[in-house]
Motif scaffolding. Structure first.
Motif, PDB file in Angstrom:
ATOM      1  N   ALA A 269      85.378  -1.927 -44.212  1.00 34.36           N
ATOM      2  CA  ALA A 269      84.650  -0.744 -44.663  1.00 34.36           C
ATOM      3  C   ALA A 269      83.295  -0.738 -43.973  1.00 34.36           C
ATOM      4  CB  ALA A 269      84.491  -0.765 -46.188  1.00 34.36           C
ATOM      5  N   TYR A 270      82.589   0.375 -44.090  1.00 28.64           N
ATOM      6  CA  TYR A 270      81.277   0.463 -43.453  1.00 28.64           C
ATOM      7  C   TYR A 270      80.443   1.528 -44.141  1.00 28.64           C
ATOM      8  CZ  TYR A 270      82.802   4.811 -41.216  1.00 28.64           C
ATOM      9  OH  TYR A 270      83.243   6.095 -40.990  1.00 28.64           O
ATOM     10  N   ASP A 271      79.124   1.390 -43.993  1.00 28.98           N
ATOM     11  CA  ASP A 271      78.231   2.463 -44.375  1.00 28.98           C
ATOM     12  C   ASP A 271      77.354   2.767 -43.161  1.00 28.98           C
ATOM     13  OD1 ASP A 271      76.324   0.440 -44.266  1.00 28.98           O
ATOM     14  OD2 ASP A 271      76.325   0.130 -46.442  1.00 28.98           O
ATOM     15  N   GLU A 272      76.234   3.363 -43.353  1.00 23.83           N
ATOM     16  CA  GLU A 272      75.423   3.792 -42.214  1.00 23.83           C
ATOM     17  C   GLU A 272      74.877   2.622 -41.393  1.00 23.83           C
ATOM     18  OE1 GLU A 272      72.377   6.267 -43.739  1.00 23.83           O
ATOM     19  OE2 GLU A 272      73.715   7.944 -44.213  1.00 23.83           O
ATOM     20  N   THR A 273      74.723   1.468 -42.027  1.00 26.67           N
ATOM     21  CA  THR A 273      74.059   0.353 -41.335  1.00 26.67           C
ATOM     22  C   THR A 273      74.849  -0.953 -41.336  1.00 26.67           C
ATOM     23  OG1 THR A 273      72.870  -0.224 -43.372  1.00 26.67           O
ATOM     24  CG2 THR A 273      71.771   1.290 -41.834  1.00 26.67           C
ATOM     25  N   HIS A 274      75.913  -1.060 -42.130  1.00 26.30           N
ATOM     26  CA  HIS A 274      76.574  -2.353 -42.308  1.00 26.30           C
ATOM     27  C   HIS A 274      78.087  -2.262 -42.138  1.00 26.30           C
ATOM     28  CE1 HIS A 274      72.697  -3.257 -44.168  1.00 26.30           C
ATOM     29  NE2 HIS A 274      72.985  -4.535 -44.030  1.00 26.30           N
ATOM     30  N   LEU A 275      78.645  -3.343 -41.645  1.00 27.32           N
ATOM     31  CA  LEU A 275      80.087  -3.552 -41.602  1.00 27.32           C
ATOM     32  C   LEU A 275      80.473  -4.496 -42.732  1.00 27.32           C
ATOM     33  CD1 LEU A 275      82.970  -3.659 -40.269  1.00 27.32           C
ATOM     34  CD2 LEU A 275      82.063  -5.545 -38.864  1.00 27.32           C
ATOM     35  N   TRP A 276      81.557  -4.154 -43.432  1.00 27.05           N
ATOM     36  CA  TRP A 276      82.051  -5.001 -44.517  1.00 27.05           C
ATOM     37  C   TRP A 276      83.478  -5.422 -44.188  1.00 27.05           C
ATOM     38  CZ3 TRP A 276      78.920  -5.440 -49.062  1.00 27.05           C
ATOM     39  CH2 TRP A 276      77.804  -4.611 -49.076  1.00 27.05           C
TER      40      TRP A 276
END
Length: 357
Positions: A269-276
């Motif tokens: 998963a991801y958001d604007e600044t991070h990879l999960w």
């Protein structure tokens, strides 16, 4: 000037300054505080300095405190002469106690340091013995497999069937991969400890990276590895080589410490600044007291069987932190364990734009 000399000078300065400031404060309260109490306060200050600093700065502070006590607190004030026997005795006893206290405290500190160094040395020897015992199995087994397969191929080169030849080659490949992983783990730990690790960031397709790791693990016969790629996932600017090691070590750890035919889910998963990235298994879980230790170097869970160097998770954590990220673990007995990798990374939607075209 060497760092040791600089540190010694700093100790002298702090010790002298501390005693002087305490004396000034006591002098300002001269009407409220007796010189005997001042002597006790200065003695406490010297005792604290003795716990923190080397012997010479502490002795200097003790001597200075005795001089200040004599001049500014023992009659006549301010003067170095002492007129009555009781005050002379107080001064001499103070100087003696302060000096002896400094010497004895320093000896105790040195003794504690020797004991601590000895314990650390014993622990280090124990850790390396554990590592060597583990490596003797981890390295010997794949090497024996490779040598045995080669001998078989040599002896039966004309009679062995193609299916058997492929099985032997497959065993050699698996053994070689296992051997390579152990050597890589040792080299990677050395890079982390010596600070020579340098990131080589480039645009990385995380979905492809996960599939590559799953393919190299050769675990589809023993475990069910489930990965549903997120096709909207952008490219991330990462060190793909280090991230491959991170995923390989965490997934391999899940395979190693779960029963056969367990299921391992990998999600991204991801958001604007991070990879999960999450790796979740349905194994037996980790006992709660052990959870905080799983990333320790050379640490292996109790009753975990033979083999394994205890370096995989420690290296994974080091590589993630080199990216500025974190690794978290949650585990429940008989319900499984989840490792979650979170990494701040620059993203690019170039891949998605190409797919739309």
């Amino acid at each position: 000037m060497s760092a040791k000399k600089t540190n010694k000078m700093r100790q002298f300065l702090i010790g002298m300054t501390s005693v002087t400031l305490l004396s000034v404060a006591c002098y300002a309260l001269g009407d409220l505080i007796d010189y005997r109490a001042v002597a006790l306060l200065l003695l406490v200050a010297v005792s604290i300095l003795a716990v923190l600093f080397d012997i010479l700065p502490v002795l200097a502070a003790a001597l200075l405190s005795a001089i200040l006590l004599n001049i500014f607190f023992i009659e006549p004030i301010p003067h170095y002469k002492i007129t009555d026997t009781e005050s002379v005795l107080l001064f001499l006893v103070y100087l003696f106690i302060a000096s002896v206290n400094a010497v004895l405290t320093n000896r105790l500190r040195n003794q504690e340091k020797k004991i601590r160094d000895r314990e650390e040395k014993e622990n280090t020897i124990k850790l390396y013995n554990t590592l060597l015992n583990s490596l003797s199995h981890e390295l010997k087994t794949p090497i024996a497999t490779i040598i045995g397969s080669i001998d078989t191929l040599k002896e039966t080169d004309n009679t062995i069937q193609s299916v058997q030849r492929m099985e032997l080659l497959s065993e050699m490949e698996i053994a070689s991969t296992r051997l390579n992983n152990q050597v890589e783990n040792l080299l990677n730990m050395s890079r982390l400890e010596t600070g020579t690790l340098k990131l080589k960031r480039d645009w990385c397709d995380v979905n492809e990276l996960v599939f590559l790791v799953i393919h190299k693990l050769h675990a589809t016969d023993t475990h069910e590895l489930i990965f549903d790629p997120d096709e909207t996932l952008p490219l991330f600017k990462l060190d793909s080589g280090l991230m491959e090691t991170v995923l390989n070590n965490i997934i391999h750890n899940a395979i190693r410490y779960t029963p056969q035919h367990s299921t391992i889910h990998i999600t991204t998963a991801y958001d604007e600044t991070h990879l999960w990235i999450s790796i979740r298994d349905n194994g037996n879980g980790i006992p709660e007291p052990e959870i905080s230790r799983v990333f320790e170097k050379f640490y292996r869970l109790p009753n975990s069987g033979t083999g394994g160097s205890g370096l995989g998770l420690s290296i994974a954590k080091g590589f993630v932190e080199a990216h500025g990220g974190t690794v978290q673990v949650m585990s429940y007995l008989n319900k499984g364990t989840t490792f979650t990798v979170m990494i701040p990374a620059e993203t690019s939607y170039l891949k998605s734009e190409k797919d739309d075209e």
